[in-house]
Design a protein around this motif. Sequence first.
Motif, PDB file in Angstrom:
ATOM      1  N   ASP A 271     -18.569 -12.284   7.978  1.00  0.00           N
ATOM      2  CA  ASP A 271     -17.763 -12.224   6.726  1.00  0.00           C
ATOM      3  C   ASP A 271     -16.639 -11.590   6.781  1.00  0.00           C
ATOM      4  O   ASP A 271     -16.380 -11.641   5.720  1.00  0.00           O
ATOM      5  CB  ASP A 271     -19.014 -12.311   5.874  1.00  0.00           C
ATOM      6  CG  ASP A 271     -20.414 -13.012   5.672  1.00  0.00           C
ATOM      7  OD1 ASP A 271     -20.210 -14.400   5.844  1.00  0.00           O
ATOM      8  OD2 ASP A 271     -21.593 -12.871   5.959  1.00  0.00           O
ATOM      9  N   ARG A 272     -16.448 -10.862   7.451  1.00  0.00           N
ATOM     10  CA  ARG A 272     -15.485  -9.991   7.289  1.00  0.00           C
ATOM     11  C   ARG A 272     -14.181 -10.630   7.185  1.00  0.00           C
ATOM     12  O   ARG A 272     -14.046 -11.674   7.742  1.00  0.00           O
ATOM     13  CB  ARG A 272     -15.895  -9.526   8.825  1.00  0.00           C
ATOM     14  CG  ARG A 272     -14.415  -7.798   8.563  1.00  0.00           C
ATOM     15  CD  ARG A 272     -14.795  -6.983   9.497  1.00  0.00           C
ATOM     16  NE  ARG A 272     -15.284  -5.881   9.816  1.00  0.00           N
ATOM     17  CZ  ARG A 272     -15.941  -6.192  10.422  1.00  0.00           C
ATOM     18  NH1 ARG A 272     -16.466  -7.264  11.672  1.00  0.00           N
ATOM     19  NH2 ARG A 272     -17.785  -5.102  11.200  1.00  0.00           N
ATOM     20  N   PRO A 273     -13.320 -10.159   6.400  1.00  0.00           N
ATOM     21  CA  PRO A 273     -11.933 -11.101   5.836  1.00  0.00           C
ATOM     22  C   PRO A 273     -10.723 -10.722   7.053  1.00  0.00           C
ATOM     23  O   PRO A 273     -11.305 -10.201   7.932  1.00  0.00           O
ATOM     24  CB  PRO A 273     -11.148 -10.038   4.705  1.00  0.00           C
ATOM     25  CG  PRO A 273     -12.523 -10.058   4.325  1.00  0.00           C
ATOM     26  CD  PRO A 273     -13.274  -9.347   5.525  1.00  0.00           C
TER      27      PRO A 273
ATOM     28  N   TRP B  69     -11.210  -6.071  13.027  1.00  0.00           N
ATOM     29  CA  TRP B  69     -11.060  -6.709  11.941  1.00  0.00           C
ATOM     30  C   TRP B  69     -10.183  -7.623  13.203  1.00  0.00           C
ATOM     31  O   TRP B  69      -9.183  -7.426  14.061  1.00  0.00           O
ATOM     32  CB  TRP B  69     -10.741  -5.777  11.650  1.00  0.00           C
ATOM     33  CG  TRP B  69     -10.738  -5.410  10.178  1.00  0.00           C
ATOM     34  CD1 TRP B  69     -11.418  -3.775  11.197  1.00  0.00           C
ATOM     35  CD2 TRP B  69     -11.566  -5.566   9.877  1.00  0.00           C
ATOM     36  NE1 TRP B  69     -11.597  -3.416   9.661  1.00  0.00           N
ATOM     37  CE2 TRP B  69     -11.946  -4.109   8.285  1.00  0.00           C
ATOM     38  CE3 TRP B  69     -10.405  -7.021   8.081  1.00  0.00           C
ATOM     39  CZ2 TRP B  69     -12.329  -4.710   7.496  1.00  0.00           C
ATOM     40  CZ3 TRP B  69     -11.149  -7.174   6.701  1.00  0.00           C
ATOM     41  CH2 TRP B  69     -12.201  -5.629   6.280  1.00  0.00           C
TER      42      TRP B  69
ATOM     43  N   LYS C 155     -10.910 -19.207   6.054  1.00  0.00           N
ATOM     44  CA  LYS C 155     -11.833 -17.544   5.961  1.00  0.00           C
ATOM     45  C   LYS C 155     -10.818 -17.058   4.586  1.00  0.00           C
ATOM     46  O   LYS C 155      -9.959 -17.161   4.424  1.00  0.00           O
ATOM     47  CB  LYS C 155     -11.691 -16.865   7.205  1.00  0.00           C
ATOM     48  CG  LYS C 155     -12.553 -15.260   7.157  1.00  0.00           C
ATOM     49  CD  LYS C 155     -12.614 -15.061   8.931  1.00  0.00           C
ATOM     50  CE  LYS C 155     -13.675 -13.819   8.658  1.00  0.00           C
ATOM     51  NZ  LYS C 155     -13.610 -13.280   9.984  1.00  0.00           N
ATOM     52  N   LYS C 156     -11.746 -15.854   3.807  1.00  0.00           N
ATOM     53  CA  LYS C 156     -11.570 -15.022   3.295  1.00  0.00           C
ATOM     54  C   LYS C 156     -10.191 -13.744   3.471  1.00  0.00           C
ATOM     55  O   LYS C 156     -10.607 -13.551   5.534  1.00  0.00           O
ATOM     56  CB  LYS C 156     -12.392 -14.014   2.660  1.00  0.00           C
ATOM     57  CG  LYS C 156     -13.762 -14.760   1.617  1.00  0.00           C
ATOM     58  CD  LYS C 156     -13.324 -16.054   0.782  1.00  0.00           C
ATOM     59  CE  LYS C 156     -14.160 -16.719  -0.044  1.00  0.00           C
ATOM     60  NZ  LYS C 156     -13.725 -17.049  -1.116  1.00  0.00           N
ATOM     61  N   VAL C 157     -10.276 -13.369   3.301  1.00  0.00           N
ATOM     62  CA  VAL C 157      -8.295 -13.045   3.885  1.00  0.00           C
ATOM     63  C   VAL C 157      -8.309 -11.928   2.976  1.00  0.00           C
ATOM     64  O   VAL C 157      -7.998 -11.740   1.821  1.00  0.00           O
ATOM     65  CB  VAL C 157      -6.816 -13.707   3.956  1.00  0.00           C
ATOM     66  CG1 VAL C 157      -7.275 -14.964   5.050  1.00  0.00           C
ATOM     67  CG2 VAL C 157      -6.331 -14.064   2.688  1.00  0.00           C
ATOM     68  N   ILE C 158      -7.528 -10.625   3.460  1.00  0.00           N
ATOM     69  CA  ILE C 158      -6.500  -9.843   3.191  1.00  0.00           C
ATOM     70  C   ILE C 158      -5.054  -9.495   3.599  1.00  0.00           C
ATOM     71  O   ILE C 158      -4.924  -9.892   4.699  1.00  0.00           O
ATOM     72  CB  ILE C 158      -7.371  -8.241   3.821  1.00  0.00           C
ATOM     73  CG1 ILE C 158      -8.672  -8.485   2.720  1.00  0.00           C
ATOM     74  CG2 ILE C 158      -6.556  -6.834   3.060  1.00  0.00           C
ATOM     75  CD1 ILE C 158      -9.602  -6.991   3.883  1.00  0.00           C
TER      76      ILE C 158
ATOM     77  N   ARG D  45      -9.894 -17.158  -2.136  1.00  0.00           N
ATOM     78  CA  ARG D  45      -9.540 -17.098  -0.343  1.00  0.00           C
ATOM     79  C   ARG D  45      -8.827 -15.746  -0.162  1.00  0.00           C
ATOM     80  O   ARG D  45      -8.967 -14.633   0.223  1.00  0.00           O
ATOM     81  CB  ARG D  45      -8.165 -17.294   0.242  1.00  0.00           C
ATOM     82  CG  ARG D  45      -8.822 -19.359   0.297  1.00  0.00           C
ATOM     83  CD  ARG D  45      -9.490 -19.649   1.530  1.00  0.00           C
ATOM     84  NE  ARG D  45      -8.948 -19.029   2.622  1.00  0.00           N
ATOM     85  CZ  ARG D  45      -8.182 -19.644   3.362  1.00  0.00           C
ATOM     86  NH1 ARG D  45      -7.962 -20.622   3.413  1.00  0.00           N
ATOM     87  NH2 ARG D  45      -8.394 -19.541   4.771  1.00  0.00           N
ATOM     88  N   VAL D  46      -8.555 -14.763  -0.452  1.00  0.00           N
ATOM     89  CA  VAL D  46      -7.459 -13.225  -0.773  1.00  0.00           C
ATOM     90  C   VAL D  46      -8.671 -12.617  -1.837  1.00  0.00           C
ATOM     91  O   VAL D  46      -9.346 -12.544  -2.732  1.00  0.00           O
ATOM     92  CB  VAL D  46      -6.286 -13.497  -1.145  1.00  0.00           C
ATOM     93  CG1 VAL D  46      -6.097 -11.767  -1.353  1.00  0.00           C
ATOM     94  CG2 VAL D  46      -5.240 -14.404  -1.196  1.00  0.00           C
ATOM     95  N   VAL D  47      -9.306 -11.606  -0.913  1.00  0.00           N
ATOM     96  CA  VAL D  47     -10.344 -10.665  -1.443  1.00  0.00           C
ATOM     97  C   VAL D  47      -9.351  -9.272  -1.365  1.00  0.00           C
ATOM     98  O   VAL D  47     -10.546  -8.730  -1.709  1.00  0.00           O
ATOM     99  CB  VAL D  47     -11.562 -11.009  -0.893  1.00  0.00           C
ATOM    100  CG1 VAL D  47     -12.589 -11.857  -0.817  1.00  0.00           C
ATOM    101  CG2 VAL D  47     -11.165 -10.228   0.732  1.00  0.00           C
TER     102      VAL D  47
ATOM    103  N   PHE E 141     -14.523  -2.354   1.680  1.00  0.00           N
ATOM    104  CA  PHE E 141     -15.772  -3.386   2.695  1.00  0.00           C
ATOM    105  C   PHE E 141     -16.289  -2.957   3.427  1.00  0.00           C
ATOM    106  O   PHE E 141     -15.745  -2.381   5.470  1.00  0.00           O
ATOM    107  CB  PHE E 141     -14.384  -4.297   3.856  1.00  0.00           C
ATOM    108  CG  PHE E 141     -12.801  -4.839   2.707  1.00  0.00           C
ATOM    109  CD1 PHE E 141     -13.322  -5.561   2.094  1.00  0.00           C
ATOM    110  CD2 PHE E 141     -11.714  -4.303   2.446  1.00  0.00           C
ATOM    111  CE1 PHE E 141     -12.731  -7.034   1.189  1.00  0.00           C
ATOM    112  CE2 PHE E 141     -11.023  -5.040   1.572  1.00  0.00           C
ATOM    113  CZ  PHE E 141     -11.595  -6.296   0.842  1.00  0.00           C
TER     114      PHE E 141
END
Length: 349
Positions: free
Chosen positions: A43-45, A71, A117-120, A141-143, A331
């Motif tokens: 689940d890690r962005p 990461w 995927k979720k992103v930074i 999408r952007v966390v 995170f």
Amino acid sequence: MDDAIKTMSFAAFTQNLTPVTSGAQIFSYYRAGLRKDTAAAADRPLIILIHGYPQTHLMWRDFVHLLPTEWDLFIADLPGYGNSIKAVDPASSYPFSKRAMAKDILEAADQVHKASKKVIAYGHDRGARVSYTMALTFPDRVVGTALLDIVPTVWQWHNMNPQTDHKETLIYFHWVYLAAPRPIPETMISHDPRWYFNTLLSGYTKDKPDAAKPSWITDLVEPHCDPERGPARVAAGCEDYRAGATFDIQHDRESGIDPTSPHQKPIFNIPVLVLASAGLRSRHDVDGIWGSLVEKDKFRSYQIDNAGHFFVNEQPEEVARRTQAWLAEFFPETNQSLSHSIEQAEVQL
């Protein structure tokens, strides 16, 4: 990929040139996290690193080894910059608006990563403008986003005014110059790109570039001097700034950023890291501007000392330290491996 752009010899990175729906081709490097042994890792962005003007993915060459090793990383050239390709539309600069470029990069990341995927979104300079626009355009999408050495585009233009004796306009003269009608700046810059970019750099680095230039300055200048691809890169940079003077201002306002409002409402409800040079802070209320746009408990802001605008290259260890702490706070699944990442980075560098 042409010889003007050096290859990043990072272990475990793959090199990609990815076509996207706009017609652009996005050049990138991708590295899957080195450890995928926990449920949290899935689940890690994905961290997307986005460079600014007039750099390329190479600005991250040292910094990337200072990030936690678990990461997933996606390092892209902005459309039209470096090894990415995007044609100029004679009718409109919209393809180089930050909304359009954010879409290009996110599409490419999804294809390379083989998942949505979720992103930074982590950016410097123009890349930071793409990053915060990506967060506003794709909130599903952007966390998290990290914004290096900028204030919002509409704020930057707002501060170029007679009330400040146009001091900001003179410091950021290239915003006006590069946004001039085509092909005025393209023609002038291409006449002697090495002189132009070296001169531009001298105003934005703490230690002025001289004959003994560090490699990151050479990496910045030389792609624009390539006889075959250089003119297209120069043109893309101009289109970026033309969009910045038109579409990006409009999009900022549509998103709720209003420099004239005494009661600015927060529009970011995700963790936002702001890193700024002393130079930027001396001219803008960086904390006040960004702090009004971000929910209070999600906002972190720090000054990077002993460096100019290009502080990722001048002070990579300090930037990495602030970034690691931010990742660990918001995170926290990274906490256990931060010390390992720092030790590994020291060995690699």
